[in-house]
Design an enzyme around this catalytic site. Structure first.
Site, PDB file in Angstrom:
ATOM      1  N   ASP A  18       0.832  -1.206   0.000  1.00  0.00           N
ATOM      2  CA  ASP A  18       0.000   0.000   0.000  1.00  0.00           C
ATOM      3  C   ASP A  18       0.869   1.259   0.000  1.00  0.00           C
ATOM      4  O   ASP A  18       1.936   1.282   0.616  1.00  0.00           O
ATOM      5  CB  ASP A  18      -0.899  -0.020   1.243  1.00  0.00           C
ATOM      6  CG  ASP A  18      -2.041   0.967   1.160  1.00  0.00           C
ATOM      7  OD1 ASP A  18      -2.331   1.464   0.057  1.00  0.00           O
ATOM      8  OD2 ASP A  18      -2.644   1.244   2.216  1.00  0.00           O
ATOM      9  N   ASN A  66     -10.409  -2.915  -6.890  1.00  0.00           N
ATOM     10  CA  ASN A  66      -9.618  -1.876  -7.563  1.00  0.00           C
ATOM     11  C   ASN A  66     -10.154  -1.483  -8.932  1.00  0.00           C
ATOM     12  O   ASN A  66      -9.733  -0.475  -9.505  1.00  0.00           O
ATOM     13  CB  ASN A  66      -8.155  -2.318  -7.703  1.00  0.00           C
ATOM     14  CG  ASN A  66      -7.380  -2.242  -6.406  1.00  0.00           C
ATOM     15  OD1 ASN A  66      -6.369  -2.917  -6.251  1.00  0.00           O
ATOM     16  ND2 ASN A  66      -7.838  -1.444  -5.446  1.00  0.00           N
TER      17      ASN A  66
END
Length: 239
Positions: A18, A66
């Site tokens: 991340d 996503n």
């Protein structure tokens, strides 16, 4: 670097990579600049995992959620994925690393699916490290698809209900016969699971790093392993 106990290296390490977008923003760059530099961090993590004797490294590259990102970013990510496969697969094979893409790859282009298949076929017999790249992956999806596989086998009388246990269910997950996750690392300071390996992390130790993924290097990986080695794992039991 902290000296590690070589008798207590986690067999399976999973990483939620991340912070690529924030890293790029800090440098006044497009988000894809962060993703591109994130590939370099992947290369370092894979090398270090192999060096210290990790058996399985699972990296969360692209979640099933996503797809909600801007179309331009999705397109750039898919191009980056194909480029990375082209550039890295021969190196992985040379280093005896087995590459597996876990997730619902059917949503990817036929070209990308073909590249994935070729990469997996080339490296399938390698034994130094298994590298799982989770792409279009979600933990809920994984559990559901495993349940569907088992239900279909029961329906066809290929297995009975009494055959269903932790071991058989685990075998039908995307990670198949990989050992359960020992250590889950998340970068960028966020402290959540984000629908990653929900079954496999049941007794994993968690390590949250403030470092943004493109800056995650072998020193930070070493710190995560050292933290893991300082913990007493009870697996639901007592002291």
């Amino acid at each position: 670097m902290i000296e590690l106990d070589q008798t207590n290296i986690p067999k399976h390490v999973a990483i939620i990579m991340d912070g690529n977008g924030r890293w790029a923003k800090q440098k006044n760059k497009m988000r894809i600049f962060g993703h591109t530099n994130g590939v370099t961090a992947v290369r370092k993590a894979v090398a270090y995992a192999r060096q210290i004797g990790v058996e399985v490294l699972t990296l969360y590259a692209f979640s099933s959620e996503n797809w909600s990102r801007p179309e331009q970013e999705i397109s750039a990510l898919m191009s980056l994925f194909m480029q990375a496969l082209d550039r890295e697969v021969k190196k992985l094979h040379k280093n005896n690393i087995c590459l597996k893409i876990i997730g619902d790859v059917s949503r990817f282009s036929e070209t990308l699916q073909e590249k994935i298949k070729k990469a997996e076929n080339l490296t399938e017999k390698n034994t130094a490290l298994t590298l799982n790249i989770a792409a279009n992956y979600g933990g809920c999806w994984d559990i559901i698809q495993a349940a569907k596989q088992i239900a279909e086998k029961v329906k066809k009388e290929e297995m009975s209900v009494s055959d269903i246990n932790n071991s058989t269910f685990q075998h039908h997950l995307a990670t198949q016969n990989a050992p359960p996750v020992d250590l889950l690392i998340r970068t960028s300071g966020e402290q959540r699971i984000s629908n990653f390996l929900l079954w496999q992390i049941a007794y994993a130790e968690l390590y949250f790093s403030d470092v943004l993924w493109p800056d995650f290097n072998q020193l930070e990986f070493n710190r995560a392993i050292a933290s893991y080695q300082q913990r007493h794992r009870r697996f639901g039991g007592t002291e």
